[in-house]
Design a protein around this motif. Structure first.
Motif, PDB file in Angstrom:
ATOM      1  N   LEU A 378       0.808  -1.218   0.000  1.00  0.00           N
ATOM      2  CA  LEU A 378       0.000   0.000   0.000  1.00  0.00           C
ATOM      3  C   LEU A 378       0.844   1.273   0.000  1.00  0.00           C
ATOM      4  N   ARG A 379       2.094   1.159   0.358  1.00  0.00           N
ATOM      5  CA  ARG A 379       2.973   2.327   0.420  1.00  0.00           C
ATOM      6  C   ARG A 379       3.077   3.040  -0.925  1.00  0.00           C
ATOM      7  N   TRP A 380       2.993   2.269  -2.021  1.00  0.00           N
ATOM      8  CA  TRP A 380       3.116   2.871  -3.343  1.00  0.00           C
ATOM      9  C   TRP A 380       1.776   2.922  -4.102  1.00  0.00           C
ATOM     10  N   MET A 381       0.696   2.580  -3.421  1.00  0.00           N
ATOM     11  CA  MET A 381      -0.619   2.547  -4.060  1.00  0.00           C
ATOM     12  C   MET A 381      -1.464   3.758  -3.669  1.00  0.00           C
ATOM     13  N   LYS A 382      -0.975   4.949  -3.970  1.00  0.00           N
ATOM     14  CA  LYS A 382      -1.687   6.174  -3.627  1.00  0.00           C
ATOM     15  C   LYS A 382      -2.486   6.740  -4.797  1.00  0.00           C
ATOM     16  N   GLY A 383      -2.446   6.055  -5.942  1.00  0.00           N
ATOM     17  CA  GLY A 383      -3.170   6.541  -7.100  1.00  0.00           C
ATOM     18  C   GLY A 383      -4.496   5.821  -7.280  1.00  0.00           C
ATOM     19  N   GLU A 384      -5.155   6.085  -8.408  1.00  0.00           N
ATOM     20  CA  GLU A 384      -6.439   5.458  -8.710  1.00  0.00           C
ATOM     21  C   GLU A 384      -6.260   3.951  -8.888  1.00  0.00           C
ATOM     22  N   PHE A 385      -7.259   3.198  -8.482  1.00  0.00           N
ATOM     23  CA  PHE A 385      -7.194   1.733  -8.582  1.00  0.00           C
ATOM     24  C   PHE A 385      -8.541   1.212  -9.066  1.00  0.00           C
ATOM     25  N   SER A 386      -8.543  -0.029  -9.509  1.00  0.00           N
ATOM     26  CA  SER A 386      -9.806  -0.654  -9.918  1.00  0.00           C
ATOM     27  C   SER A 386      -9.706  -2.163  -9.808  1.00  0.00           C
ATOM     28  N   LEU A 387     -10.841  -2.789  -9.644  1.00  0.00           N
ATOM     29  CA  LEU A 387     -10.976  -4.239  -9.651  1.00  0.00           C
ATOM     30  C   LEU A 387     -12.089  -4.566 -10.633  1.00  0.00           C
ATOM     31  N   SER A 388     -11.789  -5.413 -11.616  1.00  0.00           N
ATOM     32  CA  SER A 388     -12.752  -5.694 -12.678  1.00  0.00           C
ATOM     33  C   SER A 388     -12.864  -7.188 -12.929  1.00  0.00           C
ATOM     34  N   VAL A 389     -14.025  -7.598 -13.448  1.00  0.00           N
ATOM     35  CA  VAL A 389     -14.247  -8.974 -13.873  1.00  0.00           C
ATOM     36  C   VAL A 389     -14.509  -8.951 -15.374  1.00  0.00           C
ATOM     37  N   ILE A 390     -13.672  -9.695 -16.129  1.00  0.00           N
ATOM     38  CA  ILE A 390     -13.774  -9.733 -17.585  1.00  0.00           C
ATOM     39  C   ILE A 390     -14.090 -11.163 -18.004  1.00  0.00           C
ATOM     40  N   PRO A 391     -15.173 -11.388 -18.740  1.00  0.00           N
ATOM     41  CA  PRO A 391     -15.533 -12.758 -19.133  1.00  0.00           C
ATOM     42  C   PRO A 391     -14.549 -13.311 -20.155  1.00  0.00           C
ATOM     43  N   ASN A 392     -14.369 -14.614 -20.117  1.00  0.00           N
ATOM     44  CA  ASN A 392     -13.463 -15.288 -21.059  1.00  0.00           C
ATOM     45  C   ASN A 392     -14.262 -15.859 -22.229  1.00  0.00           C
ATOM     46  N   THR A 393     -13.767 -15.630 -23.407  1.00  0.00           N
ATOM     47  CA  THR A 393     -14.339 -16.254 -24.618  1.00  0.00           C
ATOM     48  C   THR A 393     -13.237 -17.112 -25.215  1.00  0.00           C
ATOM     49  N   PRO A 394     -13.117 -18.366 -24.770  1.00  0.00           N
ATOM     50  CA  PRO A 394     -11.987 -19.234 -25.141  1.00  0.00           C
ATOM     51  C   PRO A 394     -11.846 -19.412 -26.650  1.00  0.00           C
ATOM     52  N   LYS A 395     -10.604 -19.249 -27.123  1.00  0.00           N
ATOM     53  CA  LYS A 395     -10.311 -19.467 -28.538  1.00  0.00           C
ATOM     54  C   LYS A 395     -10.056 -20.946 -28.815  1.00  0.00           C
ATOM     55  N   ASP A 396      -9.592 -21.654 -27.789  1.00  0.00           N
ATOM     56  CA  ASP A 396      -9.359 -23.094 -27.928  1.00  0.00           C
ATOM     57  C   ASP A 396      -9.419 -23.724 -26.547  1.00  0.00           C
ATOM     58  N   VAL A 397      -9.273 -25.037 -26.494  1.00  0.00           N
ATOM     59  CA  VAL A 397      -9.397 -25.776 -25.234  1.00  0.00           C
ATOM     60  C   VAL A 397      -8.360 -25.341 -24.216  1.00  0.00           C
ATOM     61  N   SER A 398      -7.173 -24.969 -24.672  1.00  0.00           N
ATOM     62  CA  SER A 398      -6.087 -24.628 -23.760  1.00  0.00           C
ATOM     63  C   SER A 398      -6.358 -23.366 -22.950  1.00  0.00           C
ATOM     64  N   THR A 399      -7.270 -22.516 -23.413  1.00  0.00           N
ATOM     65  CA  THR A 399      -7.560 -21.278 -22.690  1.00  0.00           C
ATOM     66  C   THR A 399      -8.920 -21.308 -22.003  1.00  0.00           C
ATOM     67  N   ALA A 400      -9.514 -22.499 -21.902  1.00  0.00           N
ATOM     68  CA  ALA A 400     -10.874 -22.611 -21.371  1.00  0.00           C
ATOM     69  C   ALA A 400     -10.910 -22.993 -19.898  1.00  0.00           C
ATOM     70  N   ASP A 401      -9.766 -22.932 -19.203  1.00  0.00           N
ATOM     71  CA  ASP A 401      -9.737 -23.337 -17.799  1.00  0.00           C
ATOM     72  C   ASP A 401     -10.491 -22.370 -16.891  1.00  0.00           C
ATOM     73  N   PHE A 402     -10.560 -21.119 -17.286  1.00  0.00           N
ATOM     74  CA  PHE A 402     -11.205 -20.104 -16.457  1.00  0.00           C
ATOM     75  C   PHE A 402     -12.327 -19.423 -17.240  1.00  0.00           C
ATOM     76  N   ARG A 403     -13.442 -19.184 -16.571  1.00  0.00           N
ATOM     77  CA  ARG A 403     -14.583 -18.538 -17.224  1.00  0.00           C
ATOM     78  C   ARG A 403     -14.442 -17.025 -17.251  1.00  0.00           C
ATOM     79  N   ALA A 404     -13.562 -16.482 -16.409  1.00  0.00           N
ATOM     80  CA  ALA A 404     -13.384 -15.032 -16.357  1.00  0.00           C
ATOM     81  C   ALA A 404     -12.011 -14.709 -15.795  1.00  0.00           C
ATOM     82  N   GLY A 405     -11.597 -13.487 -16.013  1.00  0.00           N
ATOM     83  CA  GLY A 405     -10.352 -13.001 -15.443  1.00  0.00           C
ATOM     84  C   GLY A 405     -10.651 -11.909 -14.429  1.00  0.00           C
ATOM     85  N   LEU A 406      -9.919 -11.908 -13.316  1.00  0.00           N
ATOM     86  CA  LEU A 406     -10.043 -10.882 -12.288  1.00  0.00           C
ATOM     87  C   LEU A 406      -8.871  -9.929 -12.459  1.00  0.00           C
TER      88      LEU A 406
END
Length: 566
Positions: A378-406
């Motif tokens: 937190l010492r260097w986190m004095k600026g704007e911040f955000s937390l977002s959830v982005i849905p995953n649209t897998p291009k192939d099986v190898s990227t389908a492990d997670f339904r979304a990214g945090l």
């Protein structure tokens, strides 16, 4: 259907608890009530405040004003789904029956002809001190030790209001009696303690109705002695900040008084530290407007005028929504993460309602990462911040492990410290959790990947322009934010129509695409019939700002579906 809560309340068979009363009013507010007439500039006058503000005593726990405009109540019926409307109707009918039908009154016939544009219902705290017990206790004395309700109805047709008061409906189990107090004629019933109805006409302007005679006296005293809500510290100064035109409802919560009542409740006592902290706060107020696409709530909270605490006026948020892609399901942003943490530490100490204590969180970070939350992060986190959830649209099986990214992003106030901390974090993931730390490139920018023991890409961190550090956990979606997306969340119609543009500048925003999120991800149960209400909601947007050293502003918009009448 006759309007509820805007009638003359007659005999009540059971004394309502504070929780039940607040729940009933809160239902109306939460479903979409309210607004406020357009206030003039300059010094606040009583006409700038809710109806009854000059009558309701200062120690009122809660007050809510509701419109008497039938068109707005009809508009409320247009929101949601058939299921939510059925839920709403059930609750409105309960209130209607309680105040009207069961006592022989009809709003359209008995009240509408003479009442003003809005009415106010308030809950009074029990009186702090009671006189020594009398040999024979009266019903009024017994009632005075309980929470009381006061209703203020502005009069626009004096003769009709006088007629109603002079010729009340005949009661089955009690009778009307007349008396005077401070020069005002009072008509009241002689029922059991806690079931007395008392009414008086103040200067031909307001019909005041309470559920016991002592409450009527307290309202008259507040009116004559100017010890009403209108003179409560910060009330008249802050209500104009949430002014609006043609309100459906407006409300006020007396934070320190409500806290004292909660502290005295059996088995629910608040620790002394929490009670002391809550005394720093004075009020929370809001107005609610019904709009074509949903419900808008404008809120303000303010500190006790005697509090030593002051707020930092630092509104520097508003950029993060332009750094995340259009398909983002949820985004929460703030202006200064270090300051937010400091406020949480202050308000969570000893508070049993806090989800986690500051020490627990510090200990958890230390245990998992061997890093000091305050010194290393937190010492260097004095600026704007955000937390977002982005849905995953897998291009192939190898990227389908997670339904979304945090996705976590924060503007570093000291990049050198930030880079040192991130390297320390890489070492922990490598040595303690056996992750492979692999450098990579995304659109020509250097990133660091955390690859799990089974070869799955679990997280990526790197830098965006403007010294914004990011950490993406879950779905491998770094290419969605590097380079800066051409179609951002800020450019989407749902975001623009849902997230309020004011207050501006802002110190934080929130956006949730309820419709898409509920379809694809399980949501925790936070309140009864949650799924029914979520099914009626498209999206939710919030914008906040610190107005001055004593007050904070909130604007919230609920984008709602319309009832299908087919």
């Amino acid at each position: 259907m006759a309007l509820p809560v805007v009638s003359v309340p007659i005999k009540k068979r059971k004394k309502p608890s504070l929780v039940l009363t607040l729940s009933a009013a809160g239902l109306l507010i939460g479903l979409g009530s309210a607004a406020y007439w357009l206030l003039t500039q300059g010094q606040p006058f009583s006409r700038d405040l809710p109806v009854g503000a000059t009558i309701i005593p200062q120690d009122a726990l809660f007050a809510v004003s509701l419109t008497t405009d039938p068109k707005q109540w009809q508009q409320l019926q247009e929101y949601g789904t058939k299921e939510t409307q059925a839920e709403l109707d059930r609750n409105l009918i309960k209130l209607r029956d309680r105040f009207l039908t069961s006592n022989g009154y009809d709003f359209q016939k008995d009240i509408q002809p003479w009442v003003g544009n809005e009415v106010t219902l308030a809950i009074l705290a029990p009186q702090a001190s009671q006189p020594a017990p009398k040999p024979v206790s009266t019903n009024a004395d017994a009632a005075s030790s309980q929470q009381s309700m006061v209703m203020v109805l502005p009069v626009k047709n004096l003769e009709q209001a006088k007629s109603l008061l002079a010729n009340p409906k005949t009661l089955k189990q009690s009778k009307w009696i007349d008396r005077t107090y401070q020069g005002f004629a009072i008509k009241q019933t002689d029922g059991q303690a806690g079931e007395n109805i008392s009414a008086t006409l103040l200067d031909g302007q307001f019909l005041v109705i309470t559920d016991n005679p002592k409450a009527t006296e307290r309202a008259i005293d507040a009116y004559k002695n100017k010890t009403s809500l209108a003179t409560t510290g910060g009330f008249a100064e802050n209500f104009p900040k949430i002014a609006n035109y043609q309100p459906f409802a407006q409300f006020y919560v007396n934070v320190p008084t409500a806290a004292r009542i909660a502290a005295a409740a059996p088995n629910r006592q608040l620790p002394a530290q929490v009670l002391a902290q809550l005394q720093n706060n004075q009020g929370l107020a809001g107005t609610i407007n019904l709009e074509p696409q949903g419900i808008r709530l404008k809120g303000v909270s303010w500190l006790n005028p005697n509090s030593q605490r002051v707020l930092a006026v630092e509104n520097k948020a508003g950029k993060m929504q332009s750094l995340v892609p259009a398909e983002t399901l949820m985004m929460l942003s703030g202006g200064n993460l270090q300051r937010l943490w400091g406020d949480y530490v202050l308000t969570s100490q000893g508070n049993p309602l806090s989800p986690i204590t500051a020490e627990q969180l510090r200990g958890g970070v230390k245990s998992l990462t061997n890093l000091d939350l305050d010194r290393d992060l937190l010492r260097w986190m004095k600026g704007e911040f955000s937390l977002s959830v982005i849905p995953n649209t897998p291009k192939d099986v190898s990227t389908a492990d997670f339904r979304a990214g945090l996705l976590f992003m924060v503007q570093a106030s000291d990049r050198t410290l930030a880079e040192t901390s991130l390297k320390q974090l890489d070492e922990v993931m490598k040595n303690q959790y056996q992750f492979q730390i692999q450098p990579g490139l995304v659109a020509g920018k250097s990133v660091v990947n955390w690859v799990g023991p089974y070869g799955t890409l679990a997280a990526t961190h790197g830098w965006l322009d403007g010294d914004v550090a990011f950490l993406l956990v879950g779905a491998p979606l770094a290419d969605k934010i590097v380079p800066k997306p051409s179609n951002t969340l800020a450019s989407t119609i749902p975001f623009q129509q849902t997230v309020p543009s004011e207050p501006n500048p802002t110190n934080g925003q929130f956006f949730l695409d309820v419709e898409r999120t509920a379809k694809n991800f399980p949501l925790p149960i936070l309140f009864p019939n949650q799924q029914t209400w979520l099914a009626a909601t498209r999206s939710i947007g919030v914008t906040t700002a610190v107005s001055d050293s004593r007050s904070t502003r909130y604007d919230i918009f609920f984008s709602l579906k319309k009832v299908d009448r087919s």
